[in-house]
Design an enzyme around this catalytic site. Structure first.
Site, short mmCIF file in Angstrom:
data_model
loop_
_atom_site.label_atom_id
_atom_site.label_comp_id
_atom_site.label_asym_id
_atom_site.label_seq_id
_atom_site.Cartn_x
_atom_site.Cartn_y
_atom_site.Cartn_z
N ASP A 89 25.48 24.13 -49.71
CA ASP A 89 24.46 24.12 -48.67
C ASP A 89 25.00 23.35 -47.46
OD1 ASP A 89 21.22 24.47 -48.50
OD2 ASP A 89 21.91 22.67 -47.42
N ILE A 90 24.81 23.92 -46.28
CA ILE A 90 25.30 23.25 -45.07
C ILE A 90 24.39 22.05 -44.78
CG2 ILE A 90 25.83 23.51 -42.60
CD1 ILE A 90 26.07 26.55 -43.10
N GLU B 272 20.87 28.74 -45.32
CA GLU B 272 22.19 28.12 -45.14
C GLU B 272 22.79 27.76 -46.49
OE1 GLU B 272 19.28 26.78 -44.35
OE2 GLU B 272 19.27 24.58 -44.52
#
Ligand SMILES: [Mg+2]
Length: 300
Positions: free
Chosen positions: A173-174, A216
């Site tokens: 996950d960003i 994301e």
């Protein structure tokens, strides 16, 4: 330049091959096999044919048997087959179509008929391939989509269980992605998603399944890979993302890694465990790779 579609001509008589090839060679890339076995060998070699023109009467393995085998193999069953035969018997044509051929051409060969029928089936094949690709991929990043991931991951997990080889799953996950969208706008946010997708993809092998899981969030399934390998992959991605500037923006990602085990051998559980590890990575300050607890219980 658009690459030419590949036609495989299978016929034991060189003169027939010549006639067929001369009608098609300007528009297509031509491959030739002079018997059934060679045909089966050639389809496994890239570029895979987009269509096969298959003679029925051949010494050794006849065209019907070749067709049966191609249709029984998952790798080749989608390749359209047009039978080419000297017989104009209705039963023969019916038999060919029942075996899964898309069309039937009778000898003597009329070039305009051959190219018209081949063109039609190649167009259909390309349209089908395009639709399949759209159904499998995420439009923004070009990675596989969630739907495809669930479809294929189940199969890979079943195979790994049956053959007792390791399999690992990574969720990523960003970090602080919402900031990017809020501060720089969605166009930049989209660019970030595309760039990071490419960085992760560059670390994956062709056989790995890497998908955009949600906004994301990404997910990767590594076949034949234990936790150490998956950890190393994730750590490589983490370092590359951390040190690569995207339009002056420096981003980081958090990762959760899990290896399939006796206690955790379903896709649902693997995702749950990887997600928990990812949560720990976030809680622990982000920009890190955390392995799921069950991995610690295993001998590595
Ligand atoms: Mg023949």
């Amino acid at each position: 330049m658009v690459e030419k579609s590949v036609i495989l001509i299978v016929d034991d008589v060189p003169a027939n091959v010549q006639v067929l090839a001369s009608c098609l060679k300007n528009d297509y890339h031509i491959k030739v096999a002079t018997d059934g076995l060679k045909c089966l060998q050639l389809v496994a070699i890239k570029p895979t044919p987009d269509l096969i023109l298959l003679d029925i009467e051949m010494p050794g393995m006849d065209g019907y048997e070749v067709c049966r085998r191609l249709k029984a193999d998952q790798e080749t069953q989608k390749i359209p087959i047009i039978f080419v035969t000297a017989s104009d018997q209705e039963e023969e044509e019916e038999k060919g179509l029942q075996l899964g051929a898309v069309d039937y051409i009778t000898k003597p060969i009329r070039p305009s008929i051959v190219s018209a029928r081949v063109n039609t089936h190649i167009t259909l094949k390309l349209q089908h391939d395009k639709l399949m690709a759209m159904a499998m991929h995420d439009q923004l990043t070009g990675l596989y989509n969630r739907h495809y991931f669930f479809d294929s991951a189940d199969k890979k997990i079943a195979e790994a269980k049956r053959h007792h080889y390791p399999l690992s799953l990574v969720m990523m996950d960003i970090d602080h992605f919402k900031h990017i969208n809020d501060q720089h706008g969605h166009a930049i946010g989209d660019k970030v998603l595309q760039s990071i997708s490419q960085m992760i993809k560059a670390q994956c092998r062709d056989e790995d399944i890497l998908a955009r899981f949600g906004g994301e969030e990404f997910i990767a399934l590594f076949n034949h890979c234990d936790m150490n390998y998956a950890y190393e992959k994730a750590e490589n991605c983490r370092q590359i993302i951390e040190t690569t500037a995207l339009d002056d923006l420096y981003l980081t990602c958090s990762f959760g890694v899990v290896q399939m085990s006796a206690d955790c051998d379903s896709l649902e559980n693997l995702i749950k465990q990887a997600d928990m590890a990812l949560y720990q990575a976030k809680e622990g300050g982000r920009n890190q790779v955390v392995c799921a607890d069950n991995c610690l219980l295993q001998e590595v």
